[in-house]
Scaffold this motif. Structure first.
Motif, short mmCIF file in Angstrom:
data_model
loop_
_atom_site.label_atom_id
_atom_site.label_comp_id
_atom_site.label_asym_id
_atom_site.label_seq_id
_atom_site.Cartn_x
_atom_site.Cartn_y
_atom_site.Cartn_z
N PRO A 211 0.82 -1.22 0.00
CA PRO A 211 0.00 0.00 0.00
C PRO A 211 0.85 1.26 0.00
O PRO A 211 0.45 2.28 -0.58
CB PRO A 211 -0.83 -0.12 1.28
N ALA A 212 2.04 1.20 0.62
CA ALA A 212 2.91 2.37 0.62
C ALA A 212 3.38 2.69 -0.79
O ALA A 212 3.50 3.87 -1.17
CB ALA A 212 4.11 2.14 1.54
N ARG A 272 4.60 4.20 13.69
CA ARG A 272 3.58 3.87 12.70
C ARG A 272 3.83 4.72 11.44
O ARG A 272 3.09 5.68 11.16
CB ARG A 272 2.19 4.13 13.26
N PRO A 273 4.86 4.41 10.69
CA PRO A 273 5.19 5.23 9.51
C PRO A 273 4.11 5.22 8.45
O PRO A 273 3.92 6.23 7.76
CB PRO A 273 6.48 4.58 9.00
N ARG A 274 3.39 4.12 8.30
CA ARG A 274 2.33 4.09 7.30
C ARG A 274 1.23 5.08 7.65
O ARG A 274 0.67 5.74 6.77
CB ARG A 274 1.78 2.67 7.17
N ALA A 275 0.90 5.20 8.92
CA ALA A 275 -0.10 6.18 9.33
C ALA A 275 0.40 7.60 9.06
O ALA A 275 -0.36 8.47 8.61
CB ALA A 275 -0.43 6.01 10.81
N PHE A 401 -7.96 10.10 -1.32
CA PHE A 401 -8.04 8.65 -1.53
C PHE A 401 -6.76 7.96 -1.09
O PHE A 401 -6.79 6.94 -0.39
CB PHE A 401 -8.32 8.36 -3.01
N SER A 402 -5.60 8.51 -1.49
CA SER A 402 -4.34 7.87 -1.12
C SER A 402 -4.11 7.92 0.38
O SER A 402 -3.54 6.99 0.98
CB SER A 402 -3.16 8.53 -1.86
N GLY A 403 -4.56 9.00 1.03
CA GLY A 403 -4.45 9.06 2.48
C GLY A 403 -5.28 7.99 3.16
O GLY A 403 -4.84 7.34 4.12
N LEU A 407 -3.84 4.85 5.64
CA LEU A 407 -4.17 4.74 7.07
C LEU A 407 -4.57 3.32 7.43
O LEU A 407 -5.41 2.71 6.74
CB LEU A 407 -5.29 5.71 7.43
N PRO A 408 -3.99 2.75 8.48
CA PRO A 408 -4.36 1.38 8.92
C PRO A 408 -5.70 1.40 9.64
O PRO A 408 -5.78 1.67 10.84
CB PRO A 408 -3.22 1.00 9.86
N TRP A 409 -6.76 1.11 8.91
CA TRP A 409 -8.11 1.26 9.45
C TRP A 409 -8.47 0.15 10.43
O TRP A 409 -8.09 -0.99 10.26
CB TRP A 409 -9.13 1.28 8.31
N ARG A 410 -9.28 0.54 11.38
CA ARG A 410 -9.96 -0.42 12.26
C ARG A 410 -11.46 -0.23 12.05
O ARG A 410 -11.94 0.90 11.97
CB ARG A 410 -9.60 -0.16 13.72
N PRO A 411 -12.20 -1.32 11.96
CA PRO A 411 -13.62 -1.22 11.60
C PRO A 411 -14.41 -0.24 12.44
O PRO A 411 -15.27 0.47 11.94
CB PRO A 411 -14.13 -2.66 11.78
N VAL A 412 -14.13 -0.16 13.72
CA VAL A 412 -14.92 0.71 14.59
C VAL A 412 -14.65 2.18 14.28
O VAL A 412 -15.54 3.02 14.35
CB VAL A 412 -14.59 0.42 16.07
#
Length: 793
Positions: A211-212, A272-275, A401-403, A407-412
């Protein structure tokens, strides 16, 4: 201990690369033309080569090789190929082959960063150094850009600039070899793998790399697309000189370099570099909106009148400040995105078996591929199709969109984060303004023209933005490059009609005529009404120009674009002439202002010689010469260059309000002879087949004496005045650098006065009855009497 010195090597490497890039762009513009398609081809090859080189390095070069020795070899190769391109490019006529000439050195350039990255491990600790290497390379590019634009090409030429860049490559190679000899080196264990890119090398990359890579590719897309749009708009605001382009590029690169450095330092403590990469892209959405708003809705309306000061240095300072104000925020974030993307694929712990060069290559290649797609789509498709406003809005959407992808999403948390982001994005998209018509029309003087005319047409084309303005008194003005280029006011009509009629009247049989530059079509129209002209070719670089000329200027241009004897070609005028095998009885050329980047291509000695080769026996060339917003050195350069190609050339003046304003140069292979009796017969009757007398009478020239009283001199008169003048050649384009310092000057009266002070009546040019020759002599004296004292010196 070698890493700090390696940063300096990366600076030098980046500087030489930008010098090469600017030199190659200049050479390729001469070889394949200045159209957006040609330059898009060049950009694709240049950046594509760097992408290919970055991908090839980790696959072809073993980790067992000392990275500094490999780097030294690459720098030597770049220098050798750079010199080869200098000599090979002018010999190539094919657009594709010419562009491919730069592929070998760019492949080597693309391999330099990955090989330098092999000095550190592909872990979070090493990523910081990798990001700093990238930032240092960009810092060097800033120095290379400014050195080439303000010194190497201004004072010297492409040959000197190339040798300087090659010398830097050699020095870098020597230092890198010395460092390799002094520093210890332990080959990585992975070098025992059958392939540098084998399974063992691939094992350690984090799952977040894929994803990066997508996000950094999209970041590259938005960066180069935005740069293409903002460079066009800021070039209108600053004046499209070589210096303005250098300032814009230098500011953009400075922001990238600073952002990369800050991002690299932040990577040392990132968990968390991806975030961080994701939030960086979301921040870019706001930053793009900031730049779009300021460039289109704020800067053009700042209360700035560039002509207040004649010191161009003050304008450069103002342009630099405005460029930083508009471009710095997004450039910082684009620069920081690169080390964050590296960190997203790095190891949390040190891993000696990982190929850090492959990590750098992957991220660099993805970013470069995105940049290629962004630059080409914006320049060739999006801006001509939907305009800069819609394209900027799309870039904001892509950043959002790329942002969200990064971001490592969590469903909540997904819903609670995505909705505010989407709402903020919609607001940002809505505040992006359209490119203002007043900027397209009046460029650097936009603020001083607000509300003074009705801009009835304004469009952004593929190669240029054009406009048409209407005034209450019936005046129509045609605008290109942010400046009035033609109009129906008397001084412009006189100049445009002179260009057309001198081209055909001084030729015995003007059957075929080439007009380079359509503009409002008035010069082409003057050519078309000569009954002896059977075929007229108009070459125009921007496809929007002819329809606008036909719609708004059909009366003063005699509806030339619907004339059956006229054929229209959309192409770069220089490229068309060099590519065609056709010869003409007359060629007339009305380039943009001499300070406009690319205009000097049409004033070079090599191009003038090409025009001479495309003339039939007895044919003539006419060329527009501007005396305002330029320097005496630039005018001398234009005249000296023209007279070197056409020793029998003559000057014909077009004064305004009793002072010098602009001129027409007339060149023929053989000495010029004007039969005044024949001209009198041609002026003596008017009907539907001979509208030349009517055309000239409309601009105050009711007789041959009125037309030829504009005679202002020739080479023999000006030998002393032109001594030491710089010859404008393909390899130096000296005129655009000289004229670029005269944007705020209006020394037309003084320059024209100097020319007239050396003029002598040309006894051998005018033939016919003695009475007619005396009439011309008296008309020239009367024209001199009408000049103001300031112009009489």
């Amino acid at each position: 201990m070698t890493l700090p010195l390696t940063l300096l090597l990366s600076v030098a490497s980046g500087a030489s690369a930008l010098i090469y890039e600017i030199v190659w762009f200049q050479l390729l513009e001469l070889a394949i033309g200045s159209t957006a398609v040609s330059l898009g081809l060049l950009l694709a090859v240049f950046m594509g080569g760097m992408c290919l080189g970055s991908l090839m390095l980790p696959r072809l070069v073993s980790l067992a090789r000392h990275p500094l020795r490999v780097y030294a070899a690459l720098e030597i190769g770049i220098g050798v190929f750079g010199i080869a391109v200098l000599f090979a490019m002018p010999l190539v006529s094919s657009r594709v082959v010419a562009a491919l000439c730069i592929l070998p050195p760019t492949i080597l350039m693309g391999a330099t960063l990955p090989v330098l990255s092999r000095q550190v491990e592909a872990a979070l600790g090493g990523v910081s150094w990798m990001g700093l290497l990238y930032g240092a390379n960009i810092v060097g590019a800033v120095f290379g850009c400014l050195a080439a634009g303000f010194y190497l090409l201004r004072v010297h030429d492409v040959t000197t600039a190339t040798w300087v860049a090659a010398g830097m490559n050699g020095a870098v190679a020597a230092i890198a070899s010395g460092l390799a000899w002094r520093a210890g080196f332990s080959p990585r264990e992975v070098s025992a793998s059958p392939s540098p890119g084998g399974a063992k090398a691939r094992r350690g990359f984090k799952p977040g790399l894929k994803p990066a890579l997508l996000v950094i590719a999209l970041s590259g897309f938005t960066a180069l697309a935005a740069e293409a749009i903002w460079t066009r708009l800021l070039a209108l605001l600053f004046g499209a000189s070589v210096y303005a382009f250098s300032i814009i590029l230098a500011v953009f690169l400075t922001g990238l370099g600073i952002g990369s450095g800050i991002g690299s330092l932040l990577c040392r403590g990132l968990t968390r570099p991806r975030a961080a990469l994701g939030w960086c892209q979301l921040g870019l959405a706001a930053a793009i909106a900031w730049s779009a708003y300021n460039i289109s809705a704020s800067l053009p309306y700042w209360p700035v009148n560039p002509s207040i000061s004649s010191n161009i240095g003050f304008n450069f300072e103002l342009d630099l400040a405005r460029a930083f104000w508009a471009l710095l925020p997004p450039a910082l974030l684009w620069g920081a995105s690169f080390p964050f993307a590296l960190a997203a694929g790095a190891q949390k712990r040190e891993d000696k078996e990982e190929d850090s060069g492959r990590l750098m290559a992957g991220v660099y290649a993805a970013n470069t591929l995105g940049a290629i797609a962004g630059a080409l789509s914006a320049s060739l498709l999006l801006v001509p199709w939907v305009g800069s406003q819609r394209t900027e809005q799309a870039l904001i959407g892509i950043s959002i969109f790329s942002g969200l992808v990064a971001l490592p999403w969590r469903p909540v948390r997904t819903l609670f984060t995505a909705l505010p982001v989407a709402l903020a994005g919609a607001i940002l998209i809505l505040i992006v303004p359209a490119a203002p018509k007043v900027l397209i029309a009046y460029g650097r003087y936009a603020a001083t023209w607000v509300g003074k005319s009705d801009i009835v047409y304004a469009r952004e084309g593929m190669n240029a933005s054009i406009a048409v303005a209407s005034f209450p008194n019936g005046t129509l003005t045609f605008h290109a490059a942010g400046k009035i280029q033609a109009s129906n006011v008397p001084r412009d009509m006189r100049l445009q009609r002179m260009l057309g009629h001198l081209t055909t009247l001084t030729v015995a049989h003007p059957r075929s005529v080439l007009v380079i530059g359509c503009g409002a079509g008035i010069t082409a129209g003057a050519v078309s009404i000569d009954p002896r002209v059977e075929r007229e070719t108009i070459v125009e670089i921007e496809a929007l120009v002819p329809p606008a000329a036909a719609r708004y200027f059909s009366e003063p241009n005699f509806d030339v674009l619907h004339n059956p004897k006229v054929r229209l070609r959309i192409d770069d005028g220089r490229h068309f002439l060099l590519a065609t095998k056709e010869k003409f009885d007359g060629i007339t050329i009305d380039p943009l202002d001499p300070w406009a980047k690319g205009a000097a291509n049409l004033y070079t000695l090599e191009f003038l010689e090409a025009m001479k080769r495309h003339l039939n026996p007895g044919g003539s060339v006419t060329m527009y010469i501007q005396l305002f917003e330029t320097t005496p050195g630039a005018v001398k350069s234009a005249l000296a260059t023209f007279f070197q190609a056409f020793p029998n050339g003559t000057i014909w003046g077009n004064p305004y309000q009793g002072q010098g304003h602009d001129m027409v140069l007339l060149g023929q292979v053989d000495p010029l002879r004007i039969d005044l009796d024949e001209m009198g017969r041609r002026f003596g009757y008017r009907d539907e087949t001979n509208r030349i007398p009517q055309s000239l009478a409309e601009v105050g020239m009711n007789s041959p004496e009125d037309l030829f009283s504009s005679y202002a001199g020739r080479r023999a008169d000006l030998t002393g005045w032109l001594k030491g003048a710089a010859i404008n050649r393909d390899r130096n384009l000296r005129m655009q650098y000289l004229a670029g310092f005269g944007l705020n000057l209006d020394e037309a009266a003084e320059i024209y006065s100097e020319i007239l002070s050396h003029r002598r009546f040309p006894e051998d040019i005018f033939t016919g009855s003695e009475g007619r020759i005396d009439s011309v002599r008296r008309a020239i004296a009367a024209a001199d009497d009408r000049l103001t004292p300031a112009d009489q010196n």
